[in-house]
Design a protein around this motif. Structure first.
Motif, PDB file in Angstrom:
ATOM      1  N   PRO A 195       1.992   4.038  -7.611  1.00  0.00           N
ATOM      2  CA  PRO A 195       2.012   5.534  -7.909  1.00  0.00           C
ATOM      3  C   PRO A 195       1.849   6.487  -7.009  1.00  0.00           C
ATOM      4  CG  PRO A 195       0.211   4.185  -9.063  1.00  0.00           C
ATOM      5  CD  PRO A 195       1.108   3.169  -8.394  1.00  0.00           C
ATOM      6  N   ILE A 196       1.010   6.070  -6.116  1.00  0.00           N
ATOM      7  CA  ILE A 196       0.644   7.053  -5.131  1.00  0.00           C
ATOM      8  C   ILE A 196       1.681   7.390  -3.973  1.00  0.00           C
ATOM      9  CG2 ILE A 196      -1.180   7.687  -3.018  1.00  0.00           C
ATOM     10  CD1 ILE A 196      -3.681   6.650  -4.919  1.00  0.00           C
ATOM     11  N   GLN A 197       2.081   6.045  -3.705  1.00  0.00           N
ATOM     12  CA  GLN A 197       3.112   6.003  -2.728  1.00  0.00           C
ATOM     13  C   GLN A 197       4.440   6.959  -3.194  1.00  0.00           C
ATOM     14  OE1 GLN A 197       2.975   5.309   0.456  1.00  0.00           O
ATOM     15  NE2 GLN A 197       0.713   4.881   0.326  1.00  0.00           N
ATOM     16  N   ARG A 198       4.577   6.758  -4.502  1.00  0.00           N
ATOM     17  CA  ARG A 198       5.777   7.534  -5.068  1.00  0.00           C
ATOM     18  C   ARG A 198       5.534   8.849  -4.981  1.00  0.00           C
ATOM     19  NH1 ARG A 198       7.776  10.157  -8.695  1.00  0.00           N
ATOM     20  NH2 ARG A 198       5.712  10.612  -9.562  1.00  0.00           N
ATOM     21  N   LEU A 199       4.141   9.405  -5.185  1.00  0.00           N
ATOM     22  CA  LEU A 199       3.957  10.656  -5.538  1.00  0.00           C
ATOM     23  C   LEU A 199       4.197  11.366  -4.080  1.00  0.00           C
ATOM     24  CD1 LEU A 199       2.976  13.279  -6.764  1.00  0.00           C
ATOM     25  CD2 LEU A 199       0.717  12.603  -6.484  1.00  0.00           C
ATOM     26  N   VAL A 200       3.671  10.794  -3.087  1.00  0.00           N
ATOM     27  CA  VAL A 200       3.565  11.430  -1.686  1.00  0.00           C
ATOM     28  C   VAL A 200       5.145  11.427  -1.139  1.00  0.00           C
ATOM     29  CG1 VAL A 200       3.303  10.603   0.713  1.00  0.00           C
ATOM     30  CG2 VAL A 200       1.241  10.350  -0.915  1.00  0.00           C
ATOM     31  N   SER A 201       5.877  10.603  -1.663  1.00  0.00           N
ATOM     32  CA  SER A 201       7.387  10.751  -1.356  1.00  0.00           C
ATOM     33  C   SER A 201       7.861  11.724  -1.972  1.00  0.00           C
ATOM     34  CB  SER A 201       8.053   9.155  -1.570  1.00  0.00           C
ATOM     35  OG  SER A 201       9.385   9.169  -1.234  1.00  0.00           O
ATOM     36  N   TYR A 202       7.659  11.833  -3.197  1.00  0.00           N
ATOM     37  CA  TYR A 202       8.178  13.017  -3.852  1.00  0.00           C
ATOM     38  C   TYR A 202       7.723  14.407  -3.389  1.00  0.00           C
ATOM     39  CZ  TYR A 202       9.748  15.615  -7.926  1.00  0.00           C
ATOM     40  OH  TYR A 202      10.661  16.615  -8.563  1.00  0.00           O
ATOM     41  N   VAL A 212      10.235  -3.868  -8.271  1.00  0.00           N
ATOM     42  CA  VAL A 212       9.409  -2.965  -7.323  1.00  0.00           C
ATOM     43  C   VAL A 212       9.827  -2.570  -6.021  1.00  0.00           C
ATOM     44  CG1 VAL A 212       7.105  -3.672  -8.361  1.00  0.00           C
ATOM     45  CG2 VAL A 212       8.066  -5.071  -6.370  1.00  0.00           C
ATOM     46  N   THR A 213       9.856  -1.333  -5.615  1.00  0.00           N
ATOM     47  CA  THR A 213      10.261  -0.987  -4.533  1.00  0.00           C
ATOM     48  C   THR A 213       9.890  -1.720  -3.383  1.00  0.00           C
ATOM     49  OG1 THR A 213      10.187   1.573  -5.611  1.00  0.00           O
ATOM     50  CG2 THR A 213      10.579   1.318  -3.106  1.00  0.00           C
ATOM     51  N   GLU A 214       8.841  -2.216  -3.316  1.00  0.00           N
ATOM     52  CA  GLU A 214       8.221  -2.960  -2.026  1.00  0.00           C
ATOM     53  C   GLU A 214       9.137  -4.223  -1.992  1.00  0.00           C
ATOM     54  OE1 GLU A 214       5.140  -0.016  -3.525  1.00  0.00           O
ATOM     55  OE2 GLU A 214       6.573  -1.473  -4.618  1.00  0.00           O
ATOM     56  N   GLU A 235      10.270  13.766   7.232  1.00  0.00           N
ATOM     57  CA  GLU A 235       8.840  14.442   7.569  1.00  0.00           C
ATOM     58  C   GLU A 235       7.724  13.898   6.747  1.00  0.00           C
ATOM     59  OE1 GLU A 235       8.027  16.488  10.060  1.00  0.00           O
ATOM     60  OE2 GLU A 235      10.058  16.395  10.969  1.00  0.00           O
ATOM     61  N   LYS A 236       7.826  12.565   6.321  1.00  0.00           N
ATOM     62  CA  LYS A 236       6.614  11.977   5.454  1.00  0.00           C
ATOM     63  C   LYS A 236       5.574  11.595   6.169  1.00  0.00           C
ATOM     64  CE  LYS A 236       7.469   8.248   3.160  1.00  0.00           C
ATOM     65  NZ  LYS A 236       8.058   7.282   2.304  1.00  0.00           N
ATOM     66  N   LYS A 237       4.506  11.941   5.829  1.00  0.00           N
ATOM     67  CA  LYS A 237       3.146  11.589   6.693  1.00  0.00           C
ATOM     68  C   LYS A 237       2.449  10.693   5.591  1.00  0.00           C
ATOM     69  CE  LYS A 237       2.963  15.481   9.782  1.00  0.00           C
ATOM     70  NZ  LYS A 237       2.424  16.719  10.242  1.00  0.00           N
ATOM     71  N   PRO A 238       1.984   9.567   6.065  1.00  0.00           N
ATOM     72  CA  PRO A 238       1.051   8.494   5.005  1.00  0.00           C
ATOM     73  C   PRO A 238      -0.104   9.237   4.753  1.00  0.00           C
ATOM     74  CG  PRO A 238       1.096   7.740   7.131  1.00  0.00           C
ATOM     75  CD  PRO A 238       2.146   8.574   6.998  1.00  0.00           C
ATOM     76  N   PRO A 239      -0.729   9.236   3.526  1.00  0.00           N
ATOM     77  CA  PRO A 239      -2.060  10.011   3.254  1.00  0.00           C
ATOM     78  C   PRO A 239      -3.155   9.247   3.846  1.00  0.00           C
ATOM     79  CG  PRO A 239      -1.403   8.699   1.304  1.00  0.00           C
ATOM     80  CD  PRO A 239      -0.036   8.655   2.389  1.00  0.00           C
ATOM     81  N   THR A 240      -4.296   9.748   3.990  1.00  0.00           N
ATOM     82  CA  THR A 240      -5.431   9.368   4.620  1.00  0.00           C
ATOM     83  C   THR A 240      -6.197   8.430   3.446  1.00  0.00           C
ATOM     84  OG1 THR A 240      -6.932  11.240   4.079  1.00  0.00           O
ATOM     85  CG2 THR A 240      -5.709  11.319   6.168  1.00  0.00           C
ATOM     86  N   GLU A 285      -9.030   8.917   2.703  1.00  0.00           N
ATOM     87  CA  GLU A 285      -9.752  10.006   1.734  1.00  0.00           C
ATOM     88  C   GLU A 285      -9.225  10.523   0.727  1.00  0.00           C
ATOM     89  OE1 GLU A 285     -11.768   9.422   5.584  1.00  0.00           O
ATOM     90  OE2 GLU A 285      -9.686  10.083   4.974  1.00  0.00           O
ATOM     91  N   SER A 286      -7.742  10.820   0.753  1.00  0.00           N
ATOM     92  CA  SER A 286      -6.927  11.560   0.094  1.00  0.00           C
ATOM     93  C   SER A 286      -6.509  10.446  -1.272  1.00  0.00           C
ATOM     94  CB  SER A 286      -5.558  11.676   0.557  1.00  0.00           C
ATOM     95  OG  SER A 286      -5.766  13.025   1.367  1.00  0.00           O
ATOM     96  N   VAL A 287      -6.215   9.151  -0.588  1.00  0.00           N
ATOM     97  CA  VAL A 287      -5.988   8.346  -1.572  1.00  0.00           C
ATOM     98  C   VAL A 287      -7.198   7.974  -2.431  1.00  0.00           C
ATOM     99  CG1 VAL A 287      -5.726   5.426  -2.163  1.00  0.00           C
ATOM    100  CG2 VAL A 287      -4.502   6.868  -0.231  1.00  0.00           C
ATOM    101  N   ALA A 288      -8.352   7.937  -1.703  1.00  0.00           N
ATOM    102  CA  ALA A 288      -9.913   7.490  -2.797  1.00  0.00           C
ATOM    103  C   ALA A 288      -9.914   8.592  -3.737  1.00  0.00           C
ATOM    104  CB  ALA A 288     -10.991   7.544  -1.940  1.00  0.00           C
ATOM    105  N   LYS A 289      -9.693  10.130  -3.227  1.00  0.00           N
ATOM    106  CA  LYS A 289      -9.874  11.168  -4.313  1.00  0.00           C
ATOM    107  C   LYS A 289      -9.017  10.845  -5.652  1.00  0.00           C
ATOM    108  CE  LYS A 289     -10.225  16.092  -4.535  1.00  0.00           C
ATOM    109  NZ  LYS A 289     -10.417  17.480  -3.693  1.00  0.00           N
ATOM    110  N   LEU A 290      -7.501  10.322  -5.335  1.00  0.00           N
ATOM    111  CA  LEU A 290      -6.696  10.497  -6.483  1.00  0.00           C
ATOM    112  C   LEU A 290      -7.105   9.151  -7.350  1.00  0.00           C
ATOM    113  CD1 LEU A 290      -3.256  10.976  -4.734  1.00  0.00           C
ATOM    114  CD2 LEU A 290      -4.396  12.248  -6.553  1.00  0.00           C
ATOM    115  N   GLN A 291      -7.579   8.213  -6.394  1.00  0.00           N
ATOM    116  CA  GLN A 291      -7.936   7.034  -7.375  1.00  0.00           C
ATOM    117  C   GLN A 291      -9.361   7.084  -8.141  1.00  0.00           C
ATOM    118  OE1 GLN A 291      -8.373   3.898  -4.340  1.00  0.00           O
ATOM    119  NE2 GLN A 291      -6.172   3.221  -4.151  1.00  0.00           N
TER     120      GLN A 291
END
Length: 356
Positions: free
Chosen positions: A166-173, A253-255, A292-297, A299-305
């Protein structure tokens, strides 16, 4: 026997024991070979009986339609979740439809609204089930699951889908809305010009990266009920899980998209014959990549989780992943780094009444 063993020299006793052991191993080996031969013979007889029964039924006029009529009547619905490699997979269907003789139709809803009005639901169900000129058909679009059994029609479509972390999907979108992709690079996207990174958005508490935006895969599988779209609904999660198990032939799954395609080719060759090879070598299978997609840090992932919404969406994703891996474990084997589909592992026997 005990008296003879006492009277025999130790060496002869050892030799006699070894001889006895070898004899038993030989006998067991022969018994095993006989069992294998018997099983092969039973399978051969069973296959012969099945063919005779099918031929007899055909001669008696039991079949009113051609043998392949059912395959020609199949409709697949891929209610694709955005940013799960759905375009890459759909392009495989477009590449194969001419060769495999089926129709591909894109379900284009106004403003990409995944929920249809009641009247559109009825129209869509009637189209899919009665539009014979479009059968066999592959329908795809960003539409929530629709339960055909509610509309009093005969025959249900075959549902398939793909989910993503779900987080990877949101980052991509997030980056897709700002920079687009290499599929239609000239098309202006809704957030074009906004250079803020995903991490900056999370840090600032922006709406485009809020945890509520994670709530998408669950409602897509839950369907056209109001509760499905109530963010954080436990009922919606349970309904999505139920539909995944009971209404979908396969959810990948996408992966692990290649494994998903391989299994579809094995299960539905009428549509997907040649799909695996096309995915590995074709130019279109990997063509859509967000720019131009940049992987999240971390810290960002932990905050969403920390959010309950992520926990529920992730629970659904893990549920789908576990089910997919379970199906795959019973369908393929890996050898020398390559996956191989298992051959048919069932047969019919003891078929009565016997054919003269």
């Amino acid at each position: 026997m005990g008296l003879l063993r006492i009277m025999m020299p130790p060496k002869l006793q050892l030799l006699s024991i070894l001889a006895f052991g070898l004899s038993m191993l030989f006998i067991e080996n022969q018994i095993q070979k006989l069992e294998e031969s018997r099983t092969k013979l039973e399978r051969t007889i069973a296959r012969h009986e099945v063919r005779e029964v099918e031929q007899r039924h055909t001669q008696d006029g039991v079949r009113d339609t051609p043998p392949l009529a059912e395959a020609e009547d199949v409709v697949i619905i891929y209610n694709r979740v955005p940013k799960t490699a759905s375009t890459s997979f759909t392009n495989i269907a477009y590449d194969l439809c001419g060769k495999n003789h089926f129709h591909v139709l894109h379900i284009n809803t106004t403003k990409n609204n995944p929920v249809m009005s009641l009247q559109d639901q009825v129209r869509f169900v009637r189209n899919v089930t009665s539009w014979r000129e479009m059968k066999p058909g592959f329908y795809h679009g960003h539409v929530a699951f629709l339960d055909f059994s509610k509309y009093g029609v005969r025959g249900k479509p075959v549902y398939i889908n793909v989910v993503r972390d779900p987080i990877q999907r949101l980052v991509s979108y997030y980056y897709f809305l700002r920079f687009g992709d290499d599929y239609r690079p000239g098309l202006r996207r809704r957030k074009q010009g906004d250079k803020k990174t995903f991490d900056e958005c999370v840090s600032a508490g922006g709406s485009d990266c809020a945890s509520e935006k994670l709530w998408l895969q669950i409602p897509f599988f839950c369907g056209h009920y109001s509760e499905c779209w109530n963010v954080g609904s436990r009922w919606a999660l349970d309904q999505a899980k139920y539909n995944l198990l009971n209404e979908y032939l396969l959810v990948g799954v996408t992966e692990e998209l290649e494994d998903f395609i391989m299994m579809l080719e094995a299960a539905l060759p009428r549509f997907f014959k040649g799909a695996t090879g096309l995915y590995k070598t074709g130019k279109k299978s990997h063509l859509r990549k967000t720019t131009e997609k940049k992987p999240p840090t971390k810290e960002s992932v932990a905050k969403l989780q920390q959010s309950d919404i992520w926990k529920m969406e992730n629970e659904f994703y893990e549920f789908a992943l576990e089910q997919f891996q379970f199906v795959r474990a019973h369908a393929v084997r890996e050898k020398d780094g390559e996956l191989y589909l298992l051959a048919q592992n069932f047969f019919y026997e003891k078929i009565y009444p016997k054919v003269n």
